[in-house]
Design a protein around this motif. Structure first.
Motif, PDB file in Angstrom:
ATOM      1  N   GLY A  84      17.960  86.002  76.618  1.00  0.00           N
ATOM      2  CA  GLY A  84      19.270  86.550  76.514  1.00  0.00           C
ATOM      3  C   GLY A  84      20.006  86.973  78.013  1.00  0.00           C
ATOM      4  N   ARG A  85      19.717  86.315  78.996  1.00  0.00           N
ATOM      5  CA  ARG A  85      20.290  86.641  80.220  1.00  0.00           C
ATOM      6  C   ARG A  85      21.640  85.708  80.715  1.00  0.00           C
ATOM      7  NH1 ARG A  85      16.691  89.632  83.170  1.00  0.00           N
ATOM      8  NH2 ARG A  85      17.659  89.086  85.334  1.00  0.00           N
ATOM      9  N   THR A  86      22.223  84.999  79.649  1.00  0.00           N
ATOM     10  CA  THR A  86      23.432  84.262  79.842  1.00  0.00           C
ATOM     11  C   THR A  86      24.557  84.943  78.888  1.00  0.00           C
ATOM     12  OG1 THR A  86      22.701  82.385  78.280  1.00  0.00           O
ATOM     13  CG2 THR A  86      22.132  82.112  80.561  1.00  0.00           C
ATOM     14  N   PHE A  87      25.742  84.524  79.188  1.00  0.00           N
ATOM     15  CA  PHE A  87      26.766  85.008  78.455  1.00  0.00           C
ATOM     16  C   PHE A  87      27.867  83.995  78.034  1.00  0.00           C
ATOM     17  CE2 PHE A  87      24.993  88.249  81.205  1.00  0.00           C
ATOM     18  CZ  PHE A  87      24.911  89.564  80.229  1.00  0.00           C
ATOM     19  N   ALA A  88      27.557  83.036  77.729  1.00  0.00           N
ATOM     20  CA  ALA A  88      28.267  81.973  77.275  1.00  0.00           C
ATOM     21  C   ALA A  88      27.562  80.521  77.006  1.00  0.00           C
ATOM     22  CB  ALA A  88      29.354  81.508  78.416  1.00  0.00           C
ATOM     23  N   TYR A  89      28.221  79.515  76.142  1.00  0.00           N
ATOM     24  CA  TYR A  89      27.782  78.530  75.662  1.00  0.00           C
ATOM     25  C   TYR A  89      26.915  78.421  74.691  1.00  0.00           C
ATOM     26  CZ  TYR A  89      29.731  77.795  80.500  1.00  0.00           C
ATOM     27  OH  TYR A  89      30.616  77.813  81.730  1.00  0.00           O
ATOM     28  N   VAL A  90      25.984  79.346  74.627  1.00  0.00           N
ATOM     29  CA  VAL A  90      24.652  79.361  73.556  1.00  0.00           C
ATOM     30  C   VAL A  90      24.740  80.631  72.793  1.00  0.00           C
ATOM     31  CG1 VAL A  90      22.296  79.218  72.818  1.00  0.00           C
ATOM     32  CG2 VAL A  90      23.415  77.621  74.633  1.00  0.00           C
ATOM     33  N   TYR A  91      24.879  80.780  71.558  1.00  0.00           N
ATOM     34  CA  TYR A  91      24.898  82.020  70.759  1.00  0.00           C
ATOM     35  C   TYR A  91      23.577  81.873  69.740  1.00  0.00           C
ATOM     36  CZ  TYR A  91      29.722  81.913  72.262  1.00  0.00           C
ATOM     37  OH  TYR A  91      30.984  81.911  73.067  1.00  0.00           O
ATOM     38  N   TYR A  92      22.777  82.921  70.230  1.00  0.00           N
ATOM     39  CA  TYR A  92      21.503  82.969  69.877  1.00  0.00           C
ATOM     40  C   TYR A  92      20.988  84.312  68.958  1.00  0.00           C
ATOM     41  CZ  TYR A  92      16.385  82.936  70.449  1.00  0.00           C
ATOM     42  OH  TYR A  92      14.917  83.182  69.896  1.00  0.00           O
ATOM     43  N   ALA A  93      20.651  84.036  68.006  1.00  0.00           N
ATOM     44  CA  ALA A  93      20.523  85.174  67.078  1.00  0.00           C
ATOM     45  C   ALA A  93      19.033  85.332  66.720  1.00  0.00           C
ATOM     46  CB  ALA A  93      21.020  85.471  66.035  1.00  0.00           C
ATOM     47  N   GLY A  94      18.054  84.614  67.364  1.00  0.00           N
ATOM     48  CA  GLY A  94      16.672  84.831  66.832  1.00  0.00           C
ATOM     49  C   GLY A  94      15.997  83.311  66.473  1.00  0.00           C
TER      50      GLY A  94
END
Length: 478
Positions: free
Chosen positions: A35-45
């Motif tokens: 959870g330390r990036t803010f672009a490119y990958v959208y992670y919900a678990g």
């Protein structure tokens, strides 16, 4: 042969060795699971991730180029397009396709507008697409590829599209209007209803780019947030794009492009019937279409359903609010505009925001840089919620370091001073040669970019930025 070039492998590499080599290389990539990036990958678990991966792997080798070869993929695509047409309030008779991503969706929307106009106005030489300054660069790429003119109009002070400016830009050559929900730079929603009325009054096609927000905005009301109408509920909207691989949490790459009327979709197709290999027909730009991406997109939507997306929207917007409150608590910083979804743009009128970005990156928080005005870009996901206080702590540290004297700041001032000096005293050809040399010899992959963005700002008025960035990109990929 180039002595630095890798030779083609003579023998194969054992599986375990190969995978370990890849793991070692991946160690320096963005840590998106943390959870330390803010672009490119959208992670919900991991639960959603593993479900989508299993669906992708089930169709890992299949190719959706020929819809009749793998009818299960065709059924999933048709079913998903129908479900998304329902989600975005498309009327009966609507149509659409899955694409490889937002760029392909946008390219196809522009290509469709060109074909639609040419069919009705055969004498039209070069159509025009009216774009707010905040529109995604994929529209400019599409105009470049398809021989159209991109007519850029300034946004309002609140960073939203300006319907009056767009109206003034309409000519007999206009083939398409564009608006965004929300825009990538500041996360605001353009006045879709006003632009829809404008499109109707001039009988123009109107595309809504909801690539980044398409799987957040439809669930906002149920999650407790009000937003203006942005989709086919607005009568003038004729097409809409939304990326399923962003907040839809599908695998890369999957986007949907929807049309209000099925006849519009036919204008995006390409058919060639004189090839010895048979009749060639494709719905989009790509030939080969990875079956895994289609299967994963279908699986993500079925697995989560409306209830799942509302829950994730609620979690995400809670994280957005915590981040926004924390950022606003720092006097030196501000958030641009009034963001309405998941995007925050951090700016400052007291210090160099790019230096804040450099310091954040060194503390393990890489952020994308933006310009005009300078800012740092955050796309918030559910994974960021638990980290809001950690980010605030490090953001305060980054601001403190950006305010303090340092050798990096001194070097940056020296570089910019030298650039201004040479720009002033050298003839244009000599200065361009110097600029090209600098781009070809600048370090690749460094952790600081404040100086680079300062130089870009100095060069922008001379039109030298594109060539400089092209040289730099060429080095990165060499």
């Amino acid at each position: 042969m180039d002595r630095d070039r890798k030779a083609f492998p003579q023998t194969g590499t054992p599986r375990e060795t190969l995978l370990q080599q890849m793991a070692d290389r991946k160690a320096n990539d963005y840590r998106w699971r943390d959870g330390r990036t803010f672009a490119y990958v959208y992670y919900a678990g991991d639960e959603i991730l593993e479900t989508v991966k299993a669906a992708y792997n089930l169709y890992f080798s299949e190719n959706a180029l020929n819809p009749s070869a793998f009818p299960s993929l065709r059924e999933m695509e048709v079913e998903l397009v129908q479900q998304l047409a329902d989600l975005f309030h498309a009327p009966p008779g609507s149509s659409g396709n899955l694409t490889s991503g937002g760029t392909e969706s946008i390219l196809l929307a522009v290509k469709t507008a060109r074909a639609w106009a040419q069919k009705r106005r055969p004498d039209l030489q070069r159509g025009e697409v009216i774009l707010p300054a905040s529109a995604h660069p994929a529209f400019h790429k599409a105009c470049y590829y398809f021989g159209l003119k991109a007519v850029v109009v300034p946004t309002r002070p609140d960073f939203r599209a300006d319907p009056a400016a767009m109206a003034a830009a309409i000519t007999p050559r206009t083939v398409l209007l564009d608006a965004t929900a929300p825009s990538y730079p500041q996360g605001v929603i353009d006045p879709i209803a006003e632009i829809g009325q404008l499109a109707q009054s001039h009988e123009l096609l109107f595309h809504v780019d909801s690539c980044i927000g398409g799987f957040i905005l439809p669930f906002m009301e149920e999650a407790g947030h009000s937003i203006p109408a942005f989709d086919f509920a607005v009568e003038g909207v004729t097409s809409l794009s939304a990326d399923i691989h962003k907040y839809g949490y599908a695998a890369k790459g999957a986007s949907v492009l929807l049309y209000r009327r099925a006849e519009l979709r036919k204008a995006q197709f390409y058919v060639y019937s004189h090839w010895p290999g048979g009749i060639y027909a494709s719905p989009g730009i790509a030939g080969t279409r990875p079956g895994g991406a289609i299967a994963a997109a279908w699986a993500a939507v079925q697995y989560l359903g409306r209830e799942g997306y509302v829950r994730l929207c609620r979690d995400t917007m809670g994280a957005v609010q915590r981040f926004a409150d924390n950022i606003r608590s720092i006097p030196e910083l501000q958030i641009l505009g009034e963001p309405q979804a998941t995007i925050l743009a951090i700016a400052s009128d007291r210090l160099d925001i790019y230096e804040v970005g450099d310091e954040l990156g060194l503390l393990g928080w890489p952020c994308d840089r933006q310009q005009m005005p300078p800012s740092l870009h955050l796309s918030i996901t559910p994974a960021h919620g638990p980290l809001a206080d950690d980010f605030l702590r490090d953001l305060r540290r980054a601001v403190s370091k950006a305010k303090a004297p340092s050798w990096n700041k001194l070097a940056k001032r020296f570089q910019l001073g030298a650039l201004r000096f040479f720009k002033k005293v050298l003839p244009a050809p000599r200065f361009e040669a110097l600029q090209k040399w600098a781009a070809q010899h600048s370090p690749v992959g460094g952790k600081r970019s404040a100086a680079m963005y300062g130089m870009m700002g100095e060069l922008r008025e001379d039109g030298n930025v594109e060539e400089m960035v092209g040289d730099f990109l060429d080095r990165m990929l060499s």
